[in-house]
Write a protein that holds these residues in place. Structure first.
Motif, PDB file in Angstrom:
ATOM      1  N   GLN A   1      49.252  50.341  32.164  1.00 56.88           N
ATOM      2  CA  GLN A   1      49.867  51.044  30.497  1.00 56.88           C
ATOM      3  C   GLN A   1      51.103  52.444  30.728  1.00 56.88           C
ATOM      4  OE1 GLN A   1      47.649  52.880  28.015  1.00 56.88           O
ATOM      5  NE2 GLN A   1      48.578  53.079  26.910  1.00 56.88           N
ATOM      6  N   ASP A   2      50.998  52.945  31.975  1.00 55.27           N
ATOM      7  CA  ASP A   2      51.781  53.886  32.424  1.00 55.27           C
ATOM      8  C   ASP A   2      50.790  54.185  34.055  1.00 55.27           C
ATOM      9  OD1 ASP A   2      52.743  57.149  31.724  1.00 55.27           O
ATOM     10  OD2 ASP A   2      53.010  56.160  33.565  1.00 55.27           O
ATOM     11  N   VAL A   3      51.799  55.137  34.843  1.00 54.68           N
ATOM     12  CA  VAL A   3      51.012  55.248  36.210  1.00 54.68           C
ATOM     13  C   VAL A   3      49.819  55.955  36.818  1.00 54.68           C
ATOM     14  CG1 VAL A   3      53.114  54.543  37.253  1.00 54.68           C
ATOM     15  CG2 VAL A   3      52.178  57.258  36.291  1.00 54.68           C
ATOM     16  N   PRO A   4      48.669  55.571  37.233  1.00 51.36           N
ATOM     17  CA  PRO A   4      48.852  54.885  38.477  1.00 51.36           C
ATOM     18  C   PRO A   4      48.669  53.189  37.995  1.00 51.36           C
ATOM     19  CG  PRO A   4      47.394  55.884  38.568  1.00 51.36           C
ATOM     20  CD  PRO A   4      47.768  57.004  38.006  1.00 51.36           C
ATOM     21  N   VAL A   5      49.577  52.698  38.208  1.00 52.98           N
ATOM     22  CA  VAL A   5      49.202  51.195  37.720  1.00 52.98           C
ATOM     23  C   VAL A   5      47.028  50.910  39.015  1.00 52.98           C
ATOM     24  CG1 VAL A   5      49.746  48.206  38.408  1.00 52.98           C
ATOM     25  CG2 VAL A   5      51.567  50.662  37.930  1.00 52.98           C
ATOM     26  N   THR A   6      46.720  49.930  37.981  1.00 54.70           N
ATOM     27  CA  THR A   6      45.696  49.664  38.775  1.00 54.70           C
ATOM     28  C   THR A   6      45.015  47.722  38.958  1.00 54.70           C
ATOM     29  OG1 THR A   6      44.514  51.502  37.903  1.00 54.70           O
ATOM     30  CG2 THR A   6      43.148  49.973  39.353  1.00 54.70           C
ATOM     31  N   PHE A   7      44.726  47.164  40.389  1.00 57.42           N
ATOM     32  CA  PHE A   7      44.525  46.581  40.735  1.00 57.42           C
ATOM     33  C   PHE A   7      42.718  45.942  40.219  1.00 57.42           C
ATOM     34  CE2 PHE A   7      48.857  43.966  40.757  1.00 57.42           C
ATOM     35  CZ  PHE A   7      49.684  45.154  41.331  1.00 57.42           C
ATOM     36  N   GLY A   8      42.693  45.121  39.361  1.00 55.06           N
ATOM     37  CA  GLY A   8      41.172  44.377  40.481  1.00 55.06           C
ATOM     38  C   GLY A   8      41.418  44.413  41.867  1.00 55.06           C
ATOM     39  N   GLN A   9      40.241  43.711  42.120  1.00 56.03           N
ATOM     40  CA  GLN A   9      39.812  43.886  44.245  1.00 56.03           C
ATOM     41  C   GLN A   9      40.057  42.294  44.719  1.00 56.03           C
ATOM     42  OE1 GLN A   9      37.667  45.200  41.585  1.00 56.03           O
ATOM     43  NE2 GLN A   9      36.260  46.131  42.109  1.00 56.03           N
ATOM     44  N   GLY A  10      40.399  41.661  43.680  1.00 60.19           N
ATOM     45  CA  GLY A  10      40.884  39.667  43.795  1.00 60.19           C
ATOM     46  C   GLY A  10      40.038  39.573  43.533  1.00 60.19           C
ATOM     47  N   THR A  11      40.633  37.844  43.305  1.00 60.03           N
ATOM     48  CA  THR A  11      39.095  36.940  43.395  1.00 60.03           C
ATOM     49  C   THR A  11      39.637  35.763  44.587  1.00 60.03           C
ATOM     50  OG1 THR A  11      38.624  37.722  41.128  1.00 60.03           O
ATOM     51  CG2 THR A  11      38.098  35.546  42.403  1.00 60.03           C
ATOM     52  N   ARG A  12      39.055  35.274  45.570  1.00 65.15           N
ATOM     53  CA  ARG A  12      39.512  34.546  46.547  1.00 65.15           C
ATOM     54  C   ARG A  12      39.173  33.306  46.124  1.00 65.15           C
ATOM     55  NH1 ARG A  12      38.973  34.744  52.664  1.00 65.15           N
ATOM     56  NH2 ARG A  12      40.678  36.292  52.772  1.00 65.15           N
ATOM     57  N   LEU A  13      39.791  31.910  45.715  1.00 62.78           N
ATOM     58  CA  LEU A  13      39.808  30.398  44.957  1.00 62.78           C
ATOM     59  C   LEU A  13      39.850  29.623  45.991  1.00 62.78           C
ATOM     60  CD1 LEU A  13      38.163  29.290  42.690  1.00 62.78           C
ATOM     61  CD2 LEU A  13      40.866  29.027  42.161  1.00 62.78           C
ATOM     62  N   GLU A  14      38.675  29.134  46.434  1.00 68.23           N
ATOM     63  CA  GLU A  14      38.173  27.682  47.236  1.00 68.23           C
ATOM     64  C   GLU A  14      38.345  26.382  46.955  1.00 68.23           C
ATOM     65  OE1 GLU A  14      37.435  30.822  51.243  1.00 68.23           O
ATOM     66  OE2 GLU A  14      35.397  29.545  50.217  1.00 68.23           O
ATOM     67  N   ILE A  15      38.833  25.510  47.726  1.00 71.71           N
ATOM     68  CA  ILE A  15      38.190  24.278  46.704  1.00 71.71           C
ATOM     69  C   ILE A  15      36.578  23.960  47.245  1.00 71.71           C
ATOM     70  CG2 ILE A  15      39.202  21.698  46.864  1.00 71.71           C
ATOM     71  CD1 ILE A  15      40.349  22.885  45.096  1.00 71.71           C
ATOM     72  N   LYS A  16      35.544  23.503  46.608  1.00 73.83           N
ATOM     73  CA  LYS A  16      34.661  23.060  47.357  1.00 73.83           C
ATOM     74  C   LYS A  16      34.576  21.640  47.933  1.00 73.83           C
ATOM     75  CE  LYS A  16      31.248  23.470  44.675  1.00 73.83           C
ATOM     76  NZ  LYS A  16      29.933  24.341  43.453  1.00 73.83           N
TER      77      LYS A  16
END
Lengths: 118, 107
Positions: free
Chosen positions: B92-107
């Protein structure tokens, strides 16, 4: 095609300086705010800085404040990130991204790698 | 500063599965929440903006929902080309914030 292309990444010693560039094409840089985002090897995305349309207003993450300076040359359609007093923890791929309506980042460049090491 | 807690950090699923990732904000952020996909060695790509709007050209199997503090990203039927890391982003304003990430793999 709308795109941004980063360059200038290199291996640099701790305490050194480096200037990254981000060349915009397919759009007029002066019409958009722009950002730098970095990603350390194997880690997540971290916002670094933002510039308004003409570069008069810039903002920085606390981790780089006082060491990094974001600027732009709208006549050349190019964005810059001057990085001074570099530390090992600044090692990352640096991306530039355009700030578009709804506060989205689009597009992103392919990134340029900065390695800070002796 | 705003904190974005994304979960899970990694996920393994089979082709055709329904996949769900969540992102929780430390404060009410209305719908200022976007989702990005990052394939290995590539730049992030915007998929969903303002929590639930599909970016132009993005397949309809991707969707997002939520508002306030709790958000969900869903792939309705996982495809092999969806292998990537997914990030939520608050801006919405700075600082911009990202989530930690989700690594998606194929089983």
């Amino acid at each position: 095609e709308v795109q941004v292309v980063e360059s200038g990444g290199a291996l640099v010693q701790p305490g050194g300086s480096l200037r990254l560039s981000c060349a915009a094409s397919g759009f007029t840089l002066s019409s958009y705010w722009m950002h730098w985002v970095r990603q350390a090897p194997g880690k997540g995305l971290v916002w670094v800085s933002r510039s308004d349309n003409d570069g008069r207003s810039t903002s920085y993450a606390d981790s780089v404040k006082g060491r990094f300076t974001m600027s732009r040359d709208n006549a050349k359609n190019t964005l810059y990130l001057q990085m001074n007093s570099l530390r090992a923890e600044d090692t990352a791929v640096y991306y530039c991204a355009r700030d578009v309506p709804h506060r989205r980042f689009d597009p992103w460049g392919q990134g340029t790698l900065v390695i800070v090491s002796s | 500063d705003m904190q974005m807690t994304q979960s899970p950090s990694s996920l393994s699923a089979s082709v055709g599965d329904r996949v769900t990732i969540t992102c929780q904000a430390s404060q009410d952020i209305s719908n200022y929440l976007h989702w990005y996909q990052q394939k290995p060695g590539k730049a992030p790509k915007l998929l969903i903006y303002d929590a639930s709007n599909l970016e132009t050209g993005v397949p309809s199997r991707f969707s997002g929902s939520g508002s306030g503090t709790d958000f969900t990203f869903t792939i309705s039927s996982l495809q092999p080309e969806d292998i990537a890391t997914y990030y939520c982003q608050y801006y919405q304003d700075v600082p911009v914030t990202f989530g930690q990430g989700t690594r998606l793999e194929i089983k």
